[in-house]
Enzyme design. Structure first.
Site, mmCIF file in Angstrom:
data_model
loop_
_atom_site.group_PDB
_atom_site.id
_atom_site.type_symbol
_atom_site.label_atom_id
_atom_site.label_comp_id
_atom_site.label_asym_id
_atom_site.label_seq_id
_atom_site.Cartn_x
_atom_site.Cartn_y
_atom_site.Cartn_z
ATOM 1 N N GLN A 66 0.852 -1.184 0.000
ATOM 2 C CA GLN A 66 0.000 0.000 0.000
ATOM 3 C C GLN A 66 0.888 1.234 0.000
ATOM 4 O O GLN A 66 1.597 1.499 0.951
ATOM 5 C CB GLN A 66 -0.883 -0.022 1.244
ATOM 6 N N GLY A 67 0.844 1.965 -1.114
ATOM 7 C CA GLY A 67 1.652 3.172 -1.204
ATOM 8 C C GLY A 67 0.807 4.386 -0.885
ATOM 9 O O GLY A 67 -0.316 4.268 -0.410
ATOM 10 N N GLU B 4 -0.168 6.556 -3.124
ATOM 11 C CA GLU B 4 -1.056 6.870 -4.234
ATOM 12 C C GLU B 4 -2.056 5.744 -4.499
ATOM 13 O O GLU B 4 -3.202 5.997 -4.850
ATOM 14 C CB GLU B 4 -0.171 7.099 -5.467
ATOM 15 N N ALA B 5 -1.615 4.501 -4.353
ATOM 16 C CA ALA B 5 -2.479 3.385 -4.740
ATOM 17 C C ALA B 5 -2.161 2.160 -3.908
ATOM 18 O O ALA B 5 -1.121 2.075 -3.271
ATOM 19 C CB ALA B 5 -2.265 3.071 -6.217
ATOM 20 N N LYS C 124 -3.216 -2.228 -9.885
ATOM 21 C CA LYS C 124 -2.894 -0.977 -9.202
ATOM 22 C C LYS C 124 -4.195 -0.229 -8.999
ATOM 23 O O LYS C 124 -4.813 0.233 -9.955
ATOM 24 C CB LYS C 124 -1.921 -0.167 -10.066
ATOM 25 N N ASP D 146 10.225 9.074 -12.225
ATOM 26 C CA ASP D 146 10.555 8.516 -10.914
ATOM 27 C C ASP D 146 11.489 7.321 -11.079
ATOM 28 O O ASP D 146 11.198 6.228 -10.620
ATOM 29 C CB ASP D 146 9.268 8.105 -10.190
#
Lengths: 366, 277
Positions: free
Chosen positions: B22-23, B25-26, B56, B182
């Site tokens: 779990q980041g 953003e998503a 994602k 990135d």
């Protein structure tokens, strides 16, 4: 180089009470604060006096006039603080002043006061970084341990985290600060500068309903805000724009100043919360501390709270006494470094408009 | 995010999948587009059906205004899918797209069976930096006996080969005017050889911040971001990164001169300008 006991705080408990006077005047607020660190480890705010230079609606504060305001009020503000704290300048251990960043003219006029007092009473000077002052005061008031700091004010927009005796900047604005963006828009729609343009935008935004499309410019952990300001200003030229509300009952497809304030806040704050969340995910922290003038905004605090809740985290924020620029935060950060043996000699007691948060050696933290 | 009450096929797909990470953003899931049928099937008949996918899921951010959130999610999923699509057409090694659902904010891509370059170079897993910093001196002593368990075993490849693959893939991507945005060693996967006579493949992943640009500036900054990532995660990385650039130069050909010059400029500039105001 630090040895193996890295996690132990290098700051020793004071053997006697320490008292510091802090002078702040990097923008349109002139503040004097007196803080006391006791041997039992407690910290007490003895006085926190502030006087704000308020300009008429539609006008910002100019460096020269702001400096004039600070010079006019410096003595009465300091006297007020001393009276409230019930201490004399002879009892004080050090005089802390804002070295930067900020507007040149106001900074130098306050530094001059600090230097004069230092010579008159033979007290050591401590130059303080304004941003570090905000962070240290926020940590002191909220007792947050190692938070990700969102520092949002009229001149600064930064996401900061502590690492190895340095407040590292993870993300920041690429152009104007968020407070600057809000204040300048307040000027466009002629909102009052009393008590502050940002506060009035917040009140107007509560009445807004319509979310207008604006650019959304986050770049990694950085944000860009100048395009949003241009874009929201353009809406005031729109033929649907009604500065005084609907003309009659059938007038429905309209844009009001309240809608614009609402849209601006929603968009800009969503960007700030997003970059803060990125920083939290990056370093694995669960605490957020909001400091700086824009940090009083309740909508920003609310949005940050929702985000933190989703991540099982906590938000720490302070009220206007400590969020908005004040003298006490300069005293707090200054006294911490003074207790670590730091002093600014008279010859080096200059000011600088550019003084980054990560240039400060945070000797008092492990 | 309640799997029980999900109704659309996409939501059902997520509820069947397992959460990987779990980041900010998503959320990342591993799932299967074609679920195993309820009734028994003769074995050996459903090989192609059980291909795993990486899902994602950009879930709804409660703090954002719903209108703003919906339009952002839509444009980000579409942007990521578009960037991957362009890479695929340009022959860059990226995961194939399996499914896009703009309404739900879901992008499903090919599951890459392999390890991240960061792991293979001994940089540890993501999120471990903090631990490394605390035991700074312990890590150094470990480096000497690192050879005991070689992470590159089974890949049939040397560190320098990986660097060359990285340089080549990035150059191919930049040739197609795609900027990754990135580039880190965590965003590169090494896929082990599919057959003994084949070689390992380097796959670029996570195009969440990607965009298109023809500017030399953007390409140079992209490389600079990678250089910084190397320096912060892999000690003594200069020879490694030099090898990346050499391979990039070979692939980029005549474009290299301008990019190289700009990269030197960017390095001098540093990441942040002095603060104003």
């Amino acid at each position: 180089m630090p040895g193996k006991m890295r996690k132990r705080s290098p700051l020793k408990a004071p053997e006697r009470p320490y008292i510091a006077l802090g002078l702040e005047g990097s923008a349109n607020k002139l503040g004097a604060g007196i803080i006391k660190h006791s041997p039992d480890g407690s910290t007490e705010v003895l006085a926190n006096v502030r006087h704000t230079y308020i300009t008429p609606p539609g006008e910002g504060f100019l460096p020269r006039d702001t400096a004039q305001h600070h010079r006019t009020w410096a003595l009465s503000v300091i006297n007020d603080a001393l009276k409230k704290a019930n201490v004399s300048l002879h009892d004080i251990d050090c005089i802390c002043y804002t070295k930067g960043p900020g507007m040149g003219a106001p900074l130098t006029s306050v530094a001059l006061v600090a230097r004069t007092l230092s010579l008159l009473y033979h007290k050591p000077l401590v130059g303080v970084n304004h941003c570090v002052g905000h962070i240290e005061m926020g940590r002191q008031i909220t007792a947050a341990k190692n938070p990700v700091v969102l520092y949002v004010s009229g001149g600064n927009t930064q996401v900061i985290a502590y690492s190895q005796q340095c407040y590292r900047i993870f993300g920041e604005t690429l152009d104007i600060a968020v407070g600057n963006c809000l204040d300048r828009f307040a000027r466009v729609i002629n909102l009052s500068n009393d008590p502050s343009p940002g506060y009035n935008i917040e009140q107007e935004a509560k009445k807004g309903k319509r979310l207008l499309p604006l650019p959304y410019a986050t770049k990694g952990m950085d944000v860009s805000l100048s395009g949003i300001l241009t874009s929201i200003e353009t809406y005031t030229q729109d033929k649907r724009y009604r500065p005084d509300g609907p003309i009659n009952d059938t007038d429905s497809d309209i844009i009001t100043p309240q809608d614009l304030c609402f849209s601006l806040q929603e968009t800009v704050f969503a960007m700030l919360v997003e970059i803060t969340e990125r920083a939290m995910a990056h370093i694995g922290s669960k605490e957020v501390l909001i400091v700086g003038g824009v940090g009083c905004n309740e909508r920003l605090q609310e949005m940050m709270g929702i985000m933190a809740k989703e991540r099982d985290g906590l938000v720490f924020a302070t009220d206007e006494r400590f969020c908005i620029d004040n003298g006490i935060m300069i005293a707090q950060a200054g006294l911490l470094s003074y207790r670590m043996g730091f002093q600014t000699s008279l010859a080096k007691s200059t000011c600088t408009q550019r003084f980054r948060t990560d240039q400060v050696h945070v000797s008092w933290r492990a | 995010m309640n799997p029980e009450s999900s109704s659309t096929p996409t939501q059902r797909l997520i509820s069947r999948a397992t959460l990987v990470s779990q980041g900010a953003e998503a959320a990342i899931y591993k799932g299967e587009l074609h679920p195993p049928p309820i009734y028994p099937v003769p074995s050996g008949n459903r090989d192609h059906d059980s291909e795993p996918v990486l899902i994602k899921y950009r879930f709804h951010k409660q703090y954002r205004h719903p209108t703003l959130d919906a339009s952002l999610t839509k444009s980000r999923v579409a942007g990521e899918a578009r960037a991957i699509g362009r890479c695929l057409r340009a022959g860059v090694n990226v995961p194939g797209i399996r499914m896009v659902d703009l309404q739900e904010g879901v992008l499903a891509i090919e599951w890459i069976n392999g390890k991240s370059v960061r792991f293979l170079l001994g940089g540890g897993a993501e999120g471990e930096e903090e631990v490394d910093e605390v035991h700074g001196d312990v890590v150094e002593s470990e480096e000497t006996d690192e050879a005991e368990e070689d992470p590159l075993k089974g890949y049939n490849i040397t560190q320098d080969d990986i660097m060359q693959l990285i340089g080549t893939e990035i150059a191919k991507m930049h040739e197609a005017d795609i900027i990754h945005g990135d580039l880190t060693t965590s965003n590169m996967m090494l896929r082990p050889p599919s057959a003994p006579d084949k070689s390992s493949e380097l796959v670029l992943i996570d195009f969440g911040l990607a965009y298109t640009s023809t500017l030399v500036e953007d390409k140079a900054v992209d490389l600079y971001v990678l250089e910084r990532a190397f320096a912060s995660t892999h000690p003594a990385s200069e020879p490694l990164f030099a090898s990346v650039l050499k391979a990039y130069e070979r692939q980029a050909g005549k474009d290299w001169k301008a990019i190289s010059r700009r990269l030197d400029d960017v390095r001098l500039r540093g990441r942040k300008r002095s603060m104003v105001g």
